[in-house]
Enzyme design. Sequence first.
Site, PDB file in Angstrom:
ATOM      1  N   HIS A 292       8.946  -9.235  69.090  1.00 36.77           N
ATOM      2  CA  HIS A 292       9.967  -9.418  70.117  1.00 36.77           C
ATOM      3  C   HIS A 292      11.061  -8.362  69.993  1.00 36.77           C
ATOM      4  CE1 HIS A 292      12.766 -11.219  72.851  1.00 36.77           C
ATOM      5  NE2 HIS A 292      13.644 -11.449  71.907  1.00 36.77           N
ATOM      6  N   SER A 293      11.479  -7.805  71.134  1.00 34.78           N
ATOM      7  CA  SER A 293      12.630  -6.918  71.201  1.00 34.78           C
ATOM      8  C   SER A 293      12.508  -5.743  70.222  1.00 34.78           C
ATOM      9  CB  SER A 293      13.904  -7.737  70.945  1.00 34.78           C
ATOM     10  OG  SER A 293      15.061  -6.955  71.120  1.00 34.78           O
ATOM     11  N   TYR A 294      13.415  -5.654  69.252  1.00 30.85           N
ATOM     12  CA  TYR A 294      13.385  -4.536  68.306  1.00 30.85           C
ATOM     13  C   TYR A 294      12.148  -4.588  67.418  1.00 30.85           C
ATOM     14  CZ  TYR A 294      15.506  -0.683  65.760  1.00 30.85           C
ATOM     15  OH  TYR A 294      15.770   0.555  65.232  1.00 30.85           O
ATOM     16  N   GLY A 296       9.247  -4.804  68.514  1.00 30.97           N
ATOM     17  CA  GLY A 296       8.292  -3.920  69.168  1.00 30.97           C
ATOM     18  C   GLY A 296       8.507  -2.472  68.770  1.00 30.97           C
TER      19      GLY A 296
END
Length: 425
Positions: A292-294, A296
């Site tokens: 999720h988010s960072y 990735g």
Amino acid sequence: MCISLSSLILLPIWISMAQIQQGGPDEKEKSTALKDLLSRIDLDELMKKDEPPLDFPDTLEGFEYAFNEKGQLRHIKTGEPFVFNYREDLHRWNQKRYEALGEIITKYVYELLEKDCSLKKVSIPVDATESEPKSFIFMSEDALTNPQKLMVLIHGSGVVRAGQWARRLIINEDLDSGTQIPFIKRAMDEGYGVIVLNPNENYIEVEKPKIHVQSSSDSSDEPAEKRERKDKVPKETKKRRDFYEKYRNPQREKEMMQLYIRENGSPEEHAVYVWDHFIAQSAAENVFFVAHSYGGLAFVELMIQREADVKSKVTAVALTDSVHNVWHQEAGKTIREWMRENCCNWVSSSEPLDTSVESMLPDCPRVSAEEDGKMKRVIENRGRAKRWFQPYRRKITEEEERHRSTRANFLEELPVYFQILYRSL
């Protein structure tokens, strides 16, 4: 509207200064006098009267909160949800209180990972000495020995730690919404090995030692007048710094320094380290990432640094609102091609769920994480995993399913696990 005590005291002075500054040169002397008066006001004491001490409990019971049978945080006496504005017009104090509660909840989730999910806590670096800073991850007993499938979870940036998606959701909604626990349990029920990364645990904080600097002018043979001129600048600088410090740190909070953890000083370093020492050593034929988010971005960085190894071991990757950028991260053509075939990124969009979303980046497909143009839970945590795990169950039970088919099923049928988080980002 509430006005703080310090504001009431200083307001007439500020008004006077503004009036004086509109006058001519004759008013300079008055302005200087008022500035001198401001410099003599003990803002430390004024602000202490405004703000209660930053002394908070270190247990949920001390805060008079507990999680009920639904996993909701509720006040022990009133049954009400958590209230952020515990004291009106004291945002800083309320924020510090919220952060203190958040630290307690982080430890509480760690305990649940071990007790409820039967995960083991593994210290890193694996060869750390007794005295050096350490971090840790969580993994199932069969994480390295499961011959078929391994799931790796990477959360986003910020205050969240291993086992969490969003601290805000844990506090304001429930444990199922804000933690990875229901997902981990379902994975283990379906026969997965599980590794939970902890990419934001990059350093430990210790109190900064006070350094006493002896003035070099004490032992100088320079004339007193010259030394006085020389010392004037640092003395004035220190005076301004001390004056500012009364605003910045009115309660004389301890000055802390950060000691970074070897080879785990950033989320990117952490992902590579866990890959090298754990994931790459696992027996699983198929490794699946959910980031999720960072998280990735950390995965893409892992691909850049361990491209051949990742391609040979990872079957598919589910990203949600990933902030990776293949151009800025300088991901090569072969990585971008692999991502197009093996990854999918669910992003915030007004389009219906799973609708293709255009992107300027030539990497993985992007699809909508919204349904009917509004934020909603695609499926509850307790039920969403059923659909999520179906493709894997088919692969393991039907021997004719090939690697490519498994990957396609994963990306096609994976619901948006993090969709509820978007409200808190």
